[in-house]
Design an enzyme around this catalytic site. Structure first.
Site, PDB file in Angstrom:
ATOM      1  N   HIS A  24      14.416 -28.917  41.205  1.00 41.44           N
ATOM      2  CA  HIS A  24      15.445 -28.101  40.552  1.00 41.44           C
ATOM      3  C   HIS A  24      16.758 -28.876  40.419  1.00 41.44           C
ATOM      4  O   HIS A  24      17.462 -28.759  39.430  1.00 41.44           O
ATOM      5  CB  HIS A  24      15.663 -26.790  41.336  1.00 41.44           C
ATOM      6  CG  HIS A  24      14.491 -25.855  41.248  1.00 41.44           C
ATOM      7  ND1 HIS A  24      14.470 -24.744  40.441  1.00 41.44           N
ATOM      8  CD2 HIS A  24      13.271 -25.885  41.855  1.00 41.44           C
ATOM      9  CE1 HIS A  24      13.301 -24.126  40.541  1.00 41.44           C
ATOM     10  NE2 HIS A  24      12.551 -24.801  41.414  1.00 41.44           N
ATOM     11  N   ASP A 121      20.599 -21.957  37.832  1.00 43.11           N
ATOM     12  CA  ASP A 121      19.166 -22.206  37.958  1.00 43.11           C
ATOM     13  C   ASP A 121      18.382 -20.922  37.694  1.00 43.11           C
ATOM     14  O   ASP A 121      18.847 -19.814  37.986  1.00 43.11           O
ATOM     15  CB  ASP A 121      18.858 -22.715  39.370  1.00 43.11           C
ATOM     16  CG  ASP A 121      17.414 -23.168  39.494  1.00 43.11           C
ATOM     17  OD1 ASP A 121      17.139 -24.326  39.170  1.00 43.11           O
ATOM     18  OD2 ASP A 121      16.549 -22.354  39.899  1.00 43.11           O
ATOM     19  N   THR A 144      13.635 -24.841  34.663  1.00 42.70           N
ATOM     20  CA  THR A 144      13.231 -26.155  35.171  1.00 42.70           C
ATOM     21  C   THR A 144      11.737 -26.438  34.990  1.00 42.70           C
ATOM     22  O   THR A 144      11.194 -27.349  35.601  1.00 42.70           O
ATOM     23  CB  THR A 144      13.590 -26.265  36.666  1.00 42.70           C
ATOM     24  OG1 THR A 144      13.046 -25.110  37.324  1.00 42.70           O
ATOM     25  CG2 THR A 144      15.075 -26.303  36.887  1.00 42.70           C
ATOM     26  N   VAL A 341       9.370 -42.840  46.362  1.00 39.95           N
ATOM     27  CA  VAL A 341       9.320 -44.006  45.469  1.00 39.95           C
ATOM     28  C   VAL A 341      10.203 -43.750  44.250  1.00 39.95           C
ATOM     29  O   VAL A 341      10.565 -42.602  43.979  1.00 39.95           O
ATOM     30  CB  VAL A 341       7.873 -44.305  44.992  1.00 39.95           C
ATOM     31  CG1 VAL A 341       6.967 -44.638  46.155  1.00 39.95           C
ATOM     32  CG2 VAL A 341       7.305 -43.147  44.172  1.00 39.95           C
ATOM     33  N   GLN A 343       9.992 -43.131  40.984  1.00 43.87           N
ATOM     34  CA  GLN A 343       8.919 -42.796  40.046  1.00 43.87           C
ATOM     35  C   GLN A 343       9.237 -43.222  38.610  1.00 43.87           C
ATOM     36  O   GLN A 343       8.345 -43.649  37.879  1.00 43.87           O
ATOM     37  CB  GLN A 343       8.655 -41.286  40.106  1.00 43.87           C
ATOM     38  CG  GLN A 343       7.564 -40.839  39.171  1.00 43.87           C
ATOM     39  CD  GLN A 343       7.025 -39.480  39.536  1.00 43.87           C
ATOM     40  OE1 GLN A 343       6.411 -39.307  40.585  1.00 43.87           O
ATOM     41  NE2 GLN A 343       7.230 -38.511  38.701  1.00 43.87           N
ATOM     42  N   TRP A 361       6.993 -30.154  36.585  1.00 47.00           N
ATOM     43  CA  TRP A 361       7.427 -30.336  35.195  1.00 47.00           C
ATOM     44  C   TRP A 361       8.279 -31.581  34.972  1.00 47.00           C
ATOM     45  O   TRP A 361       8.168 -32.261  33.954  1.00 47.00           O
ATOM     46  CB  TRP A 361       8.127 -29.093  34.658  1.00 47.00           C
ATOM     47  CG  TRP A 361       8.354 -29.224  33.189  1.00 47.00           C
ATOM     48  CD1 TRP A 361       9.536 -29.358  32.550  1.00 47.00           C
ATOM     49  CD2 TRP A 361       7.331 -29.308  32.175  1.00 47.00           C
ATOM     50  NE1 TRP A 361       9.332 -29.509  31.190  1.00 47.00           N
ATOM     51  CE2 TRP A 361       7.993 -29.489  30.936  1.00 47.00           C
ATOM     52  CE3 TRP A 361       5.932 -29.266  32.194  1.00 47.00           C
ATOM     53  CZ2 TRP A 361       7.300 -29.608  29.735  1.00 47.00           C
ATOM     54  CZ3 TRP A 361       5.244 -29.395  31.002  1.00 47.00           C
ATOM     55  CH2 TRP A 361       5.918 -29.564  29.781  1.00 47.00           C
ATOM     56  N   GLY A 381       1.945 -23.151  42.351  1.00 49.70           N
ATOM     57  CA  GLY A 381       2.965 -22.587  41.457  1.00 49.70           C
ATOM     58  C   GLY A 381       2.657 -22.661  39.974  1.00 49.70           C
ATOM     59  O   GLY A 381       1.586 -22.243  39.508  1.00 49.70           O
TER      60      GLY A 381
HETATM   61  N1  UDP Z   1      10.044 -38.114  42.707  1.00 52.57           N
HETATM   62  C1  UDP Z   1      10.353 -39.442  42.951  1.00 52.57           C
HETATM   63  N2  UDP Z   1       9.729 -40.085  43.962  1.00 52.57           N
HETATM   64  C2  UDP Z   1       8.796 -39.491  44.751  1.00 52.57           C
HETATM   65  C3  UDP Z   1       8.464 -38.141  44.486  1.00 52.57           C
HETATM   66  C4  UDP Z   1       9.102 -37.491  43.442  1.00 52.57           C
HETATM   67  O1  UDP Z   1      11.184 -40.035  42.258  1.00 52.57           O
HETATM   68  O2  UDP Z   1       8.276 -40.161  45.651  1.00 52.57           O
HETATM   69  C5  UDP Z   1      10.795 -37.391  41.654  1.00 52.57           C
HETATM   70  C6  UDP Z   1      10.037 -37.293  40.354  1.00 52.57           C
HETATM   71  O3  UDP Z   1      10.278 -38.424  39.562  1.00 52.57           O
HETATM   72  C7  UDP Z   1      10.595 -35.993  39.782  1.00 52.57           C
HETATM   73  C8  UDP Z   1      10.938 -35.137  40.986  1.00 52.57           C
HETATM   74  O4  UDP Z   1      11.038 -36.054  42.077  1.00 52.57           O
HETATM   75  O5  UDP Z   1      11.769 -36.253  39.048  1.00 52.57           O
HETATM   76  C9  UDP Z   1       9.857 -34.133  41.323  1.00 52.57           C
HETATM   77  O6  UDP Z   1       9.962 -33.030  40.515  1.00 52.57           O
HETATM   78  P1  UDP Z   1       8.684 -32.309  39.891  1.00 52.57           P
HETATM   79  O7  UDP Z   1       9.198 -31.163  39.094  1.00 52.57           O
HETATM   80  O8  UDP Z   1       7.856 -33.248  39.134  1.00 52.57           O
HETATM   81  O9  UDP Z   1       7.799 -31.833  41.101  1.00 52.57           O
HETATM   82  P2  UDP Z   1       8.058 -31.245  42.573  1.00 52.57           P
HETATM   83  O10 UDP Z   1       8.300 -32.418  43.436  1.00 52.57           O
HETATM   84  O11 UDP Z   1       9.221 -30.309  42.489  1.00 52.57           O
HETATM   85  O12 UDP Z   1       6.760 -30.581  42.891  1.00 52.57           O
HETATM   86  C1  G50 Z   2       8.424 -23.705  42.391  1.00 54.74           C
HETATM   87  C2  G50 Z   2       7.329 -23.168  42.999  1.00 54.74           C
HETATM   88  C3  G50 Z   2       6.467 -22.317  42.311  1.00 54.74           C
HETATM   89  C4  G50 Z   2       6.707 -21.998  40.972  1.00 54.74           C
HETATM   90  C5  G50 Z   2       7.841 -22.548  40.346  1.00 54.74           C
HETATM   91  C6  G50 Z   2       8.693 -23.387  41.064  1.00 54.74           C
HETATM   92  C7  G50 Z   2       8.051 -22.178  38.920  1.00 54.74           C
HETATM   93  C8  G50 Z   2       9.181 -22.727  38.116  1.00 54.74           C
HETATM   94  C9  G50 Z   2       9.806 -21.659  37.272  1.00 54.74           C
HETATM   95  O1  G50 Z   2       9.760 -23.944  40.510  1.00 54.74           O
HETATM   96  O2  G50 Z   2       7.314 -21.376  38.431  1.00 54.74           O
HETATM   97  C10 G50 Z   2      10.350 -20.481  38.012  1.00 54.74           C
HETATM   98  C11 G50 Z   2      10.540 -20.497  39.403  1.00 54.74           C
HETATM   99  C12 G50 Z   2      11.054 -19.377  40.045  1.00 54.74           C
HETATM  100  C13 G50 Z   2      11.384 -18.244  39.326  1.00 54.74           C
HETATM  101  C14 G50 Z   2      11.192 -18.247  37.964  1.00 54.74           C
HETATM  102  C15 G50 Z   2      10.658 -19.371  37.330  1.00 54.74           C
HETATM  103  O3  G50 Z   2      11.898 -17.161  39.936  1.00 54.74           O
HETATM  104  O4  G50 Z   2       7.079 -23.497  44.269  1.00 54.74           O
HETATM  105  O5  G50 Z   2       5.877 -21.187  40.286  1.00 54.74           O
END
Ligand code: UDP
Ligand code: G50
Length: 464
Positions: A24, A121, A144, A341, A343, A361, A381
């Site tokens: 986020h 957010d 997001t 890392v 990424q 995403w 999620g």
């Molecule tokens: N990310 C990174 N290095 C890592 C793990 C994640 O740079 O080792 C970054 C990735 O590039 C992205 C964010 O963290 O920008 C992760 O957001 P995403 O919505 O893809 O997934 P979440 O980690 O929230 O499940």
């Molecule tokens: C994190 C998560 C589960 C999940 C989501 C997360 C989303 C993203 C969009 O970000 O679905 C979203 C999140 C919360 C909300 C509305 C929309 O109240 O661990 O599903």
């Protein structure tokens, strides 16, 4: 020389209010850089306390790189955990901010020059909108996740109301007008469990999207044309405010860490397009059994790989988590790490030819930006809904039968086979390259991104 319009309406002042988690925070900071680029005054509202060290580090790097951004601290009220139906620290943080939202009022009102808009957010909508309404301050949401997920989210209250008192037992597939049906099995699992914090927030926020002045979303036409058209045409829900596709929001220099030299050196030694990058994001830790199956699968694939392991115990060493014997065999063809890392850098490296991803995403957008084909393995999620976008856009493939990560195990042999399939597919490579070109067009001079930000800035100036 200043144009006449600029003299009448100075640069808009916009406050940004992210919530918890790198997934986020990251898009908010990337959005902030774009707003600065488009001559906005930006105030970043940071919460105190914050959930993780990675988040506070990223904020520090960001503020050092953008000293023109104003930071204000929002002190949160302590949360009584017994009243919050969750153990997830990120969801608890969403709730802490929500319950402190009334304290935002004096903070927002005191900012100088006066604000033109607040962008908050998606997880904070129904607690923040009454505050901005009382201040007559335009309210925008940063969504997001994908436009498909935004369609699902804004339609959700209509869908859930159909199940009436039997929610969630009676819920079937989701039929959003104009979109292919979303199977029940793709719904974020927490929404199918009665009375948990995440589902409660989601349900009360869903009907409130139409109360905002606009939704900013990190996507672009080349990836999600249909969803964007339906949302903006008012087809998904009536009264939908404008949806501004501000994507792709891509990695910025301030995100670069000090780590990674080792990985970079290794990647530099690998042939072009030969490496599969395997990572499940910042939040998903796998079971030990699954981690070892992945290890066997990678060997079985015959490909070179860069694998980021995340274990439930952060402090445990890599060798313990993967197992000594397996670790030795893995070293022949790959690099295995257990840390954060860079990424963006990895996906942009010419040696990387494919990506096994959980489909968070931000990650999907980063893969699209670099034209790296994805093998989707959603874990939690919104990730299955995002995986559908990956598949239908052509950016990658998704083995829907694998199910959710935590519940269903994927065997090493099957995993390895599918990696071979992705890495060997000319078709996927071509499609991913095309999406990359679309992403570059969107972010290029005169592209959709620039147009969208110009529209937003003009709208904010008009509202002053
Ligand atoms: N990310 C990174 N290095 C890592 C793990 C994640 O740079 O080792 C970054 C990735 O590039 C992205 C964010 O963290 O920008 C992760 O957001 P995403 O919505 O893809 O997934 P979440 O980690 O929230 O499940
Ligand atoms: C994190 C998560 C589960 C999940 C989501 C997360 C989303 C993203 C969009 O970000 O679905 C979203 C999140 C919360 C909300 C509305 C929309 O109240 O661990 O599903």
């Amino acid at each position: 020389m200043l144009a006449c319009d600029d003299l009448l309406h100075p640069h808009p002042h916009v406050a940004l209010l992210p919530s918890a988690g790198m997934g986020h925070l990251t898009p908010f900071l990337r959005l902030a850089t774009q707003l600065v680029h488009h001559h906005c005054n930006v105030t970043l509202i940071t919460t105190h306390p914050i959930v993780s060290l990675s988040e506070s580090k990223l904020i520090t790097h960001f503020l050092a790189a953008f000293p023109q951004v104003n930071q204000v601290e929002f002190n949160l009220l302590p949360l009584d955990h017994t009243t919050a139906n969750s153990t997830d620290p990120f969801f608890l943080h969403f709730e802490t901010i929500r319950r402190s939202a009334h304290l935002l009022s004096p903070l927002l009102a005191s900012l100088s020059p006066p604000l033109h808009a607040l962008v908050c957010d998606v997880t904070l909508i129904s607690s923040v909108i009454p505050v901005t309404e009382s201040l007559h301050l335009p309210n925008y949401i940063l969504f997001t996740s994908s436009a498909k997920m935004l369609s699902f989210f804004s339609y959700f209250h209509i869908y859930a109301s159909k199940a009436g008192d039997d929610y969630p037992a009676m819920l079937g597939d989701v039929e959003i007008p104009g979109l292919p049906s979303i199977p029940r099995s793709s719904i974020p699992p927490l929404l199918l469990i009665p009375n948990n914090l995440f589902a409660n927030i989601f349900k009360v926020d869903s009907p409130k999207v139409t109360k905002s002045n606009g939704v900013l979303i990190n996507t672009f036409e080349g990836l999600e044309a249909l969803s964007l058209e339906l949302l903006n045409g008012g087809k998904v829900v009536e009264g939908m405010p404008p949806v501004f596709a501000v994507g792709p929001l891509v990695p910025c220099d301030f995100e670069k860490g000090e780590l990674g030299n080792n990985q970079l050196k290794w990647l530099n030694e690998q042939p072009v397009g030969s490496v599969v990058y395997v990572s499940f994001g910042s939040r998903t830790a796998m079971s030990r059994v699954q981690i070892r199956e992945i290890g066997h699968g990678l060997i079985r694939s015959g490909c070179r790989f860069l694998w980021v392991v995340k274990d439930k115990k952060e402090e445990e060493g890599l060798e313990e988590v993967v197992g000594h014997e397996l670790m030795e065999s893995l070293k022949a063809k790959g690099l295995v790490v257990k840390n954060w890392v860079d990424q963006g850098e990895i996906l942009g490296h010419k040696a990387v030819g494919g990506f096994v991803s959980h489909c968070g995403w931000n990650t999907v957008i980063e893969a699209a930006w670099h034209g790296v084909p994805i093998l989707a393995w959603p874990q939690h999620g919104d990730q299955k809904i995002n995986a559908e976008v990956v598949e239908s856009s052509g950016l990658g493939m998704w083995v829907a039968s694998w199910g959710w990560g935590e519940k269903d195990m994927v065997k090493g042999d099957e995993f390895g086979e599918r990696i071979r399939e992705m890495m060997g597919s000319e078709l996927l490579r071509g499609q991913a390259t095309h999406i990359k070109e679309e992403a570059r067009k969107a972010l290029g001079d005169g592209g959709s991104c620039e147009m969208t930000f110009k529209r937003l800035v003009a709208e904010w100036k008009m509202k002053s």
